[in-house]
Design a protein around this motif. Structure first.
Motif, mmCIF file in Angstrom:
data_model
loop_
_atom_site.group_PDB
_atom_site.id
_atom_site.type_symbol
_atom_site.label_atom_id
_atom_site.label_comp_id
_atom_site.label_asym_id
_atom_site.label_seq_id
_atom_site.Cartn_x
_atom_site.Cartn_y
_atom_site.Cartn_z
ATOM 1 N N LEU A 1 38.197 45.764 40.281
ATOM 2 C CA LEU A 1 37.801 45.628 39.170
ATOM 3 C C LEU A 1 38.640 44.524 38.349
ATOM 4 N N GLU A 2 39.325 44.473 38.279
ATOM 5 C CA GLU A 2 40.693 43.438 37.899
ATOM 6 C C GLU A 2 40.999 42.235 38.271
ATOM 7 N N GLU A 3 40.704 42.322 40.261
ATOM 8 C CA GLU A 3 40.343 40.672 40.834
ATOM 9 C C GLU A 3 38.851 40.449 39.990
ATOM 10 N N ALA A 4 38.018 41.257 40.165
ATOM 11 C CA ALA A 4 36.651 40.267 39.731
ATOM 12 C C ALA A 4 37.026 39.708 38.580
ATOM 13 N N VAL A 5 37.373 40.445 37.494
ATOM 14 C CA VAL A 5 37.499 39.885 36.329
ATOM 15 C C VAL A 5 38.668 39.219 35.703
ATOM 16 N N GLY A 6 39.442 39.432 36.900
ATOM 17 C CA GLY A 6 40.597 37.889 36.340
ATOM 18 C C GLY A 6 42.228 38.344 35.975
ATOM 19 N N GLU A 7 41.311 39.126 35.261
ATOM 20 C CA GLU A 7 42.598 39.554 34.534
ATOM 21 C C GLU A 7 43.314 41.276 34.417
ATOM 22 N N PRO A 8 44.174 42.218 34.596
ATOM 23 C CA PRO A 8 44.422 43.547 34.311
ATOM 24 C C PRO A 8 43.792 43.589 33.013
ATOM 25 N N ILE A 9 42.627 45.008 33.167
ATOM 26 C CA ILE A 9 42.150 45.325 32.068
ATOM 27 C C ILE A 9 42.821 46.898 31.043
ATOM 28 N N GLU A 10 43.123 46.128 30.074
ATOM 29 C CA GLU A 10 43.611 47.199 29.263
ATOM 30 C C GLU A 10 43.523 48.283 29.347
ATOM 31 N N ASN A 11 44.582 49.197 28.543
ATOM 32 C CA ASN A 11 43.804 50.287 29.069
ATOM 33 C C ASN A 11 44.152 50.461 26.539
#
Length: 119
Positions: free
Chosen positions: A81-91
């Motif tokens: 998911l993070e690779e698809a979005v291109g950045e870390p997903i925030e908690n």
């Protein structure tokens, strides 16, 4: 339920556990199976796991147990998911990492199914 086999994530073993959670959760909805499934997915998109609608993911201890059992699959899904979005997903709810990853992966799994089945 055959519809649940259409997920992009079906190669992950955690998909079986997610499918069991979905099948238990949809029983409280009216209508035929497909209508129950659609209503469940729409409710999840509105409130998310943080709303408490997924009994398996209400308590941090339950999330921790689930995370430990499925750690490789869950972390691989999060990484994809993070690779698809291109950045870390925030908690953004600042919950423990294991709870965050359980919620993130389950919600993504359900969204993927919803988009394949109903859009």
């Amino acid at each position: 339920m055959k519809a649940l086999q259409k997920s992009n994530y079906k190669e992950f073993r955690v998909s079986d556990a997610f499918n069991q959670i979905i099948l238990r959760s949809i029983t409280s909805y009216d209508g035929k199976r497909s209508a129950q499934l659609k209503s469940f997915f729409l409710d999840l998109q509105q409130g998310g796991c943080v709303s408490g609608m997924i009994s398996e993911f209400i308590y941090n201890t339950d999330c921790c147990d689930f995370y430990v059992e499925h750690i490789d699959d869950l972390e691989n899904i999060r990484t994809e998911l993070e690779e698809a979005v291109g950045e870390p997903i925030e908690n953004r709810f600042k919950v423990p990492h294991y709870t965050f990853v359980c919620w993130l992966c389950f919600e993504e799994y359900c969204y993927d199914l919803y988009s394949r089945l109903f859009e």
